[in-house]
Motif scaffolding. Structure first.
Motif, PDB file in Angstrom:
ATOM      1  N   ILE A 161       0.844  -1.209   0.000  1.00 35.11           N
ATOM      2  CA  ILE A 161       0.000   0.000   0.000  1.00 35.11           C
ATOM      3  C   ILE A 161       0.874   1.251   0.000  1.00 35.11           C
ATOM      4  N   ARG A 162       1.917   1.221   0.854  1.00 37.39           N
ATOM      5  CA  ARG A 162       2.835   2.365   0.940  1.00 37.39           C
ATOM      6  C   ARG A 162       3.427   2.696  -0.421  1.00 37.39           C
ATOM      7  N   LYS A 163       3.742   1.670  -1.202  1.00 41.76           N
ATOM      8  CA  LYS A 163       4.354   1.898  -2.518  1.00 41.76           C
ATOM      9  C   LYS A 163       3.332   2.351  -3.560  1.00 41.76           C
ATOM     10  N   GLY A 164       2.057   2.378  -3.185  1.00 44.98           N
ATOM     11  CA  GLY A 164       1.027   2.899  -4.080  1.00 44.98           C
ATOM     12  C   GLY A 164       0.552   1.945  -5.164  1.00 44.98           C
ATOM     13  N   TYR A 165       0.703   0.642  -4.941  1.00 40.51           N
ATOM     14  CA  TYR A 165       0.185  -0.314  -5.943  1.00 40.51           C
ATOM     15  C   TYR A 165      -1.330  -0.221  -6.047  1.00 40.51           C
ATOM     16  N   LYS A 166      -1.848  -0.441  -7.245  1.00 39.08           N
ATOM     17  CA  LYS A 166      -3.305  -0.456  -7.467  1.00 39.08           C
ATOM     18  C   LYS A 166      -3.815  -1.891  -7.256  1.00 39.08           C
ATOM     19  N   PRO A 167      -5.101  -2.014  -6.881  1.00 38.07           N
ATOM     20  CA  PRO A 167      -5.631  -3.381  -6.636  1.00 38.07           C
ATOM     21  C   PRO A 167      -5.329  -4.347  -7.781  1.00 38.07           C
ATOM     22  N   GLU A 168      -5.439  -3.869  -9.027  1.00 37.34           N
ATOM     23  CA  GLU A 168      -5.228  -4.789 -10.153  1.00 37.34           C
ATOM     24  C   GLU A 168      -3.755  -5.204 -10.311  1.00 37.34           C
ATOM     25  N   ASP A 169      -2.852  -4.500  -9.614  1.00 40.65           N
ATOM     26  CA  ASP A 169      -1.430  -4.880  -9.677  1.00 40.65           C
ATOM     27  C   ASP A 169      -1.089  -5.972  -8.669  1.00 40.65           C
ATOM     28  N   VAL A 170      -2.001  -6.204  -7.725  1.00 40.49           N
ATOM     29  CA  VAL A 170      -1.672  -7.126  -6.635  1.00 40.49           C
ATOM     30  C   VAL A 170      -1.859  -8.567  -7.096  1.00 40.49           C
ATOM     31  N   THR A 171      -0.748  -9.290  -7.127  1.00 40.66           N
ATOM     32  CA  THR A 171      -0.762 -10.691  -7.553  1.00 40.66           C
ATOM     33  C   THR A 171      -0.073 -11.526  -6.473  1.00 40.66           C
ATOM     34  N   GLU A 172      -0.166 -12.825  -6.597  1.00 43.18           N
ATOM     35  CA  GLU A 172       0.531 -13.699  -5.643  1.00 43.18           C
ATOM     36  C   GLU A 172       2.034 -13.444  -5.703  1.00 43.18           C
ATOM     37  N   GLU A 173       2.520 -13.230  -6.917  1.00 41.25           N
ATOM     38  CA  GLU A 173       3.945 -12.959  -7.105  1.00 41.25           C
ATOM     39  C   GLU A 173       4.359 -11.692  -6.348  1.00 41.25           C
ATOM     40  N   LEU A 174       3.536 -10.657  -6.457  1.00 44.71           N
ATOM     41  CA  LEU A 174       3.848  -9.381  -5.797  1.00 44.71           C
ATOM     42  C   LEU A 174       3.859  -9.555  -4.271  1.00 44.71           C
ATOM     43  N   VAL A 175       2.871 -10.292  -3.761  1.00 50.83           N
ATOM     44  CA  VAL A 175       2.837 -10.531  -2.311  1.00 50.83           C
ATOM     45  C   VAL A 175       4.112 -11.279  -1.904  1.00 50.83           C
ATOM     46  N   SER A 176       4.447 -12.347  -2.629  1.00 57.01           N
ATOM     47  CA  SER A 176       5.652 -13.140  -2.311  1.00 57.01           C
ATOM     48  C   SER A 176       6.896 -12.258  -2.254  1.00 57.01           C
TER      49      SER A 176
END
Ligand code: IPE
Ligand code: IPE
Ligand code: MG
Length: 246
Positions: A161-176
């Motif tokens: 959230i701090r980095k300003g990602y948009k909901p559609e950018d959030v993937t399992e890869e990004l979380v990992s």
């Protein structure tokens, strides 16, 4: 792999068989190990800390690439103050006593957990150990210390959230990529000593498809043969990842 194993017989270790790349160990049973000998729990923690070296060395011989050891959970702060202090001192002592040799043997030390809450002096020691061994590549010893699987996911969400990602950018890869374990492969095998059948907040996200192995042996008694037995069991499992057998 395709070898039939009866309920009673223990699967045999296959020397050229598959070896898990990443093994996670819930090092449980230190307190009970000591109590069974009429010793204070702290002596169990001392014996348990010593045992990491034996298992690390065997892991190198077996060709394991990442060994994650659960040393202190976010919930363990709730234990009696004296026990918590003892555990903090043990970590500090181990870094002081073992770092030179770990470094000389090519061990890369990583930390998974929150640095906040750890005393400034210990924190400095941990940061120094990570920095000093960062280019080593014989094996990665990932120490889960002040670690909680849920805390880790919360921290990852905050950072995303701090980095300003948009909901559609959030993937399992990004979380990992935002977990403490960023860059490490997921664990293939999770071993728990001390007889319990639970994860206790260990690698909550990463263990989604790990094979699970539990043994009643208390952590200070878990030796090379026990590690091989766990791997033998892994070698005889069929991992399907939700697919059908090919
Ligand atoms: C595991 O051993 C080490 C830590 C949790 C720090 P325990 O201290 O939990 O030992 P038991 O489970 O009480 O025997
Ligand atoms: C898990 O053991 C944590 C570590 C091994 C560091 P615990 O003894 O804290 O877990 P519970 O209380 O049995 O779930
Ligand atoms: Mg325990």
């Amino acid at each position: 792999m395709g070898v039939a194993v009866s309920a009673e017989s223990k699967p045999e270790f296959i020397p050229n068989g598959p070896i898990p790349q990443h093994v996670g160990i819930i090092m449980d049973g230190n307190g009970r190990w000591a109590q069974a000998r009429g010793l204070p729990r702290t002596m169990g923690h001392r014996a348990g800390t010593k045992n990491i070296r034996r298992i690390l060395e065997e892991s190198v011989r077996l060709g394991i690439k990442v060994l994650t050891v659960y040393a202190f959970s976010t919930e363990n702060w709730g234990r009696p103050r004296a026990e918590v202090n003892h555990l903090m001192r043990l970590i500090s002592q181990s870094i002081r006593d073992e770092l030179d040799e770990l470094d000389a043997n090519g061990v890369q030390i990583r930390h998974s957990g929150r640095l906040e809450g750890i005393s400034p002096r210990l924190r400095e020691q941990i940061e120094y150990a990570l920095e000093r061994t960062r280019n080593n590549d014989t094996i990665i010893l990932n120490v889960a210390f002040n670690y909680g699987g849920r805390a880790e996911i919360v921290d990852a969400i905050k950072e995303i959230i701090r980095k300003g990602y948009k909901p559609e950018d959030v993937t399992e890869e990004l979380v990992s990529q935002h977990l403490y374990t960023a860059g490490l492969p997921d664990p293939d095998l999770i071993i728990r000593t001390g007889g319990e059948y639970r994860l206790s907040n260990f690698l909550t996200w990463q263990a989604a498809y790990a094979e699970y192995y539990a043994t009643p042996t208390y952590w200070p008694d878990f030796d090379e043969a026990e590690l091989r037995a766990a791997i033998a069991e892994f070698q005889h499992r069929e991992r399907r990842f939700g697919l059908v057998k090919s």
